[in-house]
Design a protein around this motif. Structure first.
Motif, PDB file in Angstrom:
ATOM      1  N   LEU A 166       5.248  -1.883  -1.768  1.00  0.00           N
ATOM      2  CA  LEU A 166       6.829  -1.512  -2.554  1.00  0.00           C
ATOM      3  C   LEU A 166       7.123  -2.370  -4.039  1.00  0.00           C
ATOM      4  O   LEU A 166       7.337  -2.973  -4.156  1.00  0.00           O
ATOM      5  N   PRO A 167       5.891  -1.990  -4.692  1.00  0.00           N
ATOM      6  CA  PRO A 167       6.112  -3.114  -5.643  1.00  0.00           C
ATOM      7  C   PRO A 167       7.535  -2.584  -6.544  1.00  0.00           C
ATOM      8  O   PRO A 167       7.579  -3.981  -7.788  1.00  0.00           O
ATOM      9  N   ASP A 168       7.639  -1.863  -6.626  1.00  0.00           N
ATOM     10  CA  ASP A 168       9.271  -1.011  -7.793  1.00  0.00           C
ATOM     11  C   ASP A 168      10.119  -1.734  -6.761  1.00  0.00           C
ATOM     12  O   ASP A 168      11.272  -1.679  -7.441  1.00  0.00           O
ATOM     13  N   LEU A 169      10.610  -2.551  -6.216  1.00  0.00           N
ATOM     14  CA  LEU A 169      11.663  -3.129  -5.275  1.00  0.00           C
ATOM     15  C   LEU A 169      12.081  -4.447  -5.828  1.00  0.00           C
ATOM     16  O   LEU A 169      13.256  -5.045  -6.053  1.00  0.00           O
ATOM     17  N   THR A 209       8.781  -7.216  -0.357  1.00  0.00           N
ATOM     18  CA  THR A 209       8.097  -5.934  -0.005  1.00  0.00           C
ATOM     19  C   THR A 209       6.813  -4.903   0.239  1.00  0.00           C
ATOM     20  O   THR A 209       6.632  -4.321  -0.466  1.00  0.00           O
ATOM     21  N   ARG A 210       7.177  -5.980   1.334  1.00  0.00           N
ATOM     22  CA  ARG A 210       5.223  -5.717   1.790  1.00  0.00           C
ATOM     23  C   ARG A 210       6.186  -5.783   3.404  1.00  0.00           C
ATOM     24  O   ARG A 210       6.928  -6.418   3.763  1.00  0.00           O
ATOM     25  N   PHE A 211       5.533  -4.322   4.221  1.00  0.00           N
ATOM     26  CA  PHE A 211       5.976  -4.004   5.738  1.00  0.00           C
ATOM     27  C   PHE A 211       4.327  -3.968   6.096  1.00  0.00           C
ATOM     28  O   PHE A 211       3.955  -3.301   5.946  1.00  0.00           O
ATOM     29  N   PRO A 241      13.089   6.491  -8.714  1.00  0.00           N
ATOM     30  CA  PRO A 241      11.421   6.746  -8.258  1.00  0.00           C
ATOM     31  C   PRO A 241      11.483   5.799  -7.295  1.00  0.00           C
ATOM     32  O   PRO A 241      10.360   4.252  -8.215  1.00  0.00           O
ATOM     33  N   ILE A 242      10.657   5.314  -6.335  1.00  0.00           N
ATOM     34  CA  ILE A 242       9.869   4.469  -5.815  1.00  0.00           C
ATOM     35  C   ILE A 242       9.017   4.710  -5.360  1.00  0.00           C
ATOM     36  O   ILE A 242       8.947   5.188  -4.792  1.00  0.00           O
ATOM     37  N   SER A 243       7.568   4.045  -5.695  1.00  0.00           N
ATOM     38  CA  SER A 243       6.974   4.092  -5.298  1.00  0.00           C
ATOM     39  C   SER A 243       5.925   3.421  -4.454  1.00  0.00           C
ATOM     40  O   SER A 243       6.361   2.369  -4.605  1.00  0.00           O
TER      41      SER A 243
END
Length: 567
Positions: A166-169, A209-211, A241-243
């Motif tokens: 989730l790079p936008d976090l 940011t990673r899951f 929006p979150i990409s």
């Protein structure tokens, strides 16, 4: 068992729901949350009959602390979403709380009704650590859970691993004032990812940011992306929006045992974390991760076949008492057949990374014991040290096998020694120390290898009671031209002396270095100056261990002082 057969036509929905969730109990609730239909093993699950549930608010049997989870799941279903494997606790009549998985969706026959499928979590392992906010498993706990789930899965039920970025976090953190994600969004994100996962809890937060999500084949990458978007819209309706970048891996594990499939998954997750730390992103990683995963599986097969076939040799490098020039012992080093000229370091490190080093360590120990009992080495004056990874000493199965072997080695006490090697931090030093003390009580000395390098640092010496410390060779190689390295060696020697621990220097390549180490009161030396790794020549013990620099005197093997091995 069936309560309220008002509409036999709804049985088709029952079968759909059971197939969808492999449930133990199906419950249908109306718009007011009242149970209108129930079927299945309700007595075993809830301590109530299916008939007894009908006409009662379903919330009444849910643990008060989990009502928010239930409400969130029902809200999703009411909007037409499917929920899979949300974990909730229900209260039995005796007051006992039982954890269940809850799945469901809006009834296709009556949009105001919800079909709920409930079942046992399937023996999921307890989570050790969770990330604050999302309440997802941290990386290590996720790896442990995923490994156990894969090992328990049937051959016809392969799981898939989706890596999520989730790079936008980070930008969202900044908009929230830099204090981290809002509690509402973190909770919503964690909840929605869990409902997509196996058993409702097989989700790990690898970093900020990673899951990682372990799921079955019915869950698509789009479903994961949509679920993340819905979490953002629900908790942060005014935020941009979150990409989500999602990549799904199919573990190519058809020809390896389930436990090795789990290790391949762990290896992949560790690489995912390392790429993140090094500035890499998911897109760059995914360009070659699937072929690399297949290559990992191939290498794992190679390691297993090498161990099972015994297709390896041992060579022996002398470690010399620099105060007396007597060969104190030989370190046993592995050489893989067909690769005699290559260092086995990469293979051993790979075995550590994928969790297979235990089987390798045990195989090398058994081979070393054979050599020690053979005519060429069966004498009290020849001692041998075998390497054991810290990971092996942390693995209960390996420790059990080690203890079984040591029960049979009473004839090798004081001759068989161990060096604890480690390329990654040991999580439970107390447990490892207990194992080490058991080894020492049986009469076997234990050393810490590569002291001062990486994780093998002073806290190891504080937590692990050992007989010897082997100083990492990087300090020895530079000692002749670096005052800092000399000071470091002095500090180690003084500390070890105070603790009653002897010291060994690696990488002693010339007489000048050996003389300096003697002045610094280092007791033992190892390196090409004292001898390269060798195999005994022939079966006569009097000649098998002799070299240009080693000779027998009065039943002891001596280093010929000043006759170091030429480079």
């Amino acid at each position: 068992m069936l309560a309220n057969r008002e509409d036999l036509g709804r049985t088709s929905d029952v079968y759909v729901a059971f197939a969808f969730a492999a449930a133990d109990v199906l419950v249908e609730i109306d718009a007011q949350g009242e149970t209108v239909f129930a079927v299945g093993a309700a007595m075993a699950l809830f301590g109530r009959s299916a008939r007894g549930l009908v006409g009662q608010p379903f919330r009444r049997i849910v643990h008060p602390s989990d009502l928010k989870i239930l409400d969130r799941a029902l809200d999703q279903m009411g909007q037409g979403e499917r929920v899979r494997n949300a974990l909730v606790r229900v209260l039995r009549p005796d007051g006992k709380a039982v954890e269940l998985t809850l799945s469901g969706y809006r009834s296709p026959c009556d949009p105001g009704h919800i079909l709920l499928a409930l079942g046992h979590p399937g023996g999921l392992p307890a989570a050790a650590n969770r990330v604050v906010g999302t309440q997802l498993l941290d990386k290590d706990s996720f790896q442990a859970m995923a490994a156990q789930l894969i090992e328990a899965a049937g051959p016809d039920e392969p799981y898939q691993l989706s890596l999520v970025e989730l790079p936008d976090l980070p930008a969202l953190h900044a908009e929230e004032g830099g204090g981290g994600l809002s509690a509402a969004f973190a909770a919503e994100l964690g909840h929605r990812l869990k409902t997509l996962s196996v058993g409702g809890d097989a989700v790990g937060q690898i970093d900020n940011t990673r899951f990682g999500v372990l799921h079955d084949a019915s869950v698509s990458a789009d479903a994961i992306s949509d679920s993340i978007s819905q979490a953002a819209q629900s908790a942060l309706p005014d935020a941009p929006p979150i990409s989500a970048r999602v990549a799904t891996l199919v573990l190519d594990v058809a020809d390896i045992p389930p436990e090795e499939a789990a290790r391949a998954l762990t290896y992949t997750l560790n690489r995912f974390a390392r790429e993140a730390q090094n500035g890499g992103d998911l897109a760059a990683m995914m360009k070659d991760i699937q072929p690399r995963l297949s290559e990992t599986v191939r290498q794992m097969n190679d390691v297993r076949q090498t161990v099972e076939s015994g297709n390896f040799d041992l060579v022996f490098q002398p470690i010399v008492d620099m105060w007396t020039n007597i060969v104190h012992h030989f370190e046993c080093l592995v050489r893989f057949k067909g690769n005699d000229t290559l260092s086995p370091y990469e293979t051993v490190t790979f075995a550590e990374d994928v969790g297979m080093v235990g089987m390798l360590d045990i195989a090398l120990l058994e081979r070393a014991i054979e050599v020690m009992r053979s005519p060429v080495a069966n004498t009290e004056s020849l001692r041998f040290a075998v390497n054991l990874s810290g990971r092996s000493l942390s693995d209960p199965a390996v420790v059990r096998r080690l203890r079984e072997i040591l029960v049979t080695t009473g004839d090798l006490r004081r001759r068989l020694m161990f060096e604890m090697t480690e390329s990654a931090d040991i999580l439970d030093l107390k447990a490892v120390n207990d194992v080490i003390q058991g080894i020492r009580q049986l009469g076997h000395e234990v050393s810490i290898d590569d002291f001062g390098a990486g994780n093998a640092a002073f806290h190891y010496l504080r937590a692990l009671k050992v007989d010897n410390v082997k100083i990492d060779g990087s300090y020895i190689k530079d000692a002749m031209r670096s005052n800092e390295d000399v000071s470091f060696i002095k500090a180690i020697v003084q500390l070890c002396s105070d603790l009653g621990v002897t010291t060994t220097a690696e990488y002693v390549e010339d007489q000048e270095t050996a003389n300096l180490l003697r002045l610094l009161k280092v007791r033992f030396g190892q390196g090409w100056y004292f001898g390269k790794p060798q195999r005994p020549v022939g079966d006569d013990i009097r000649t098998a261990w002799k070299t240009p620099v080693l000779e027998w005197r009065k039943g002891l093997l001596y280093f010929k002082s000043g006759a170091g091995v030429p480079s």
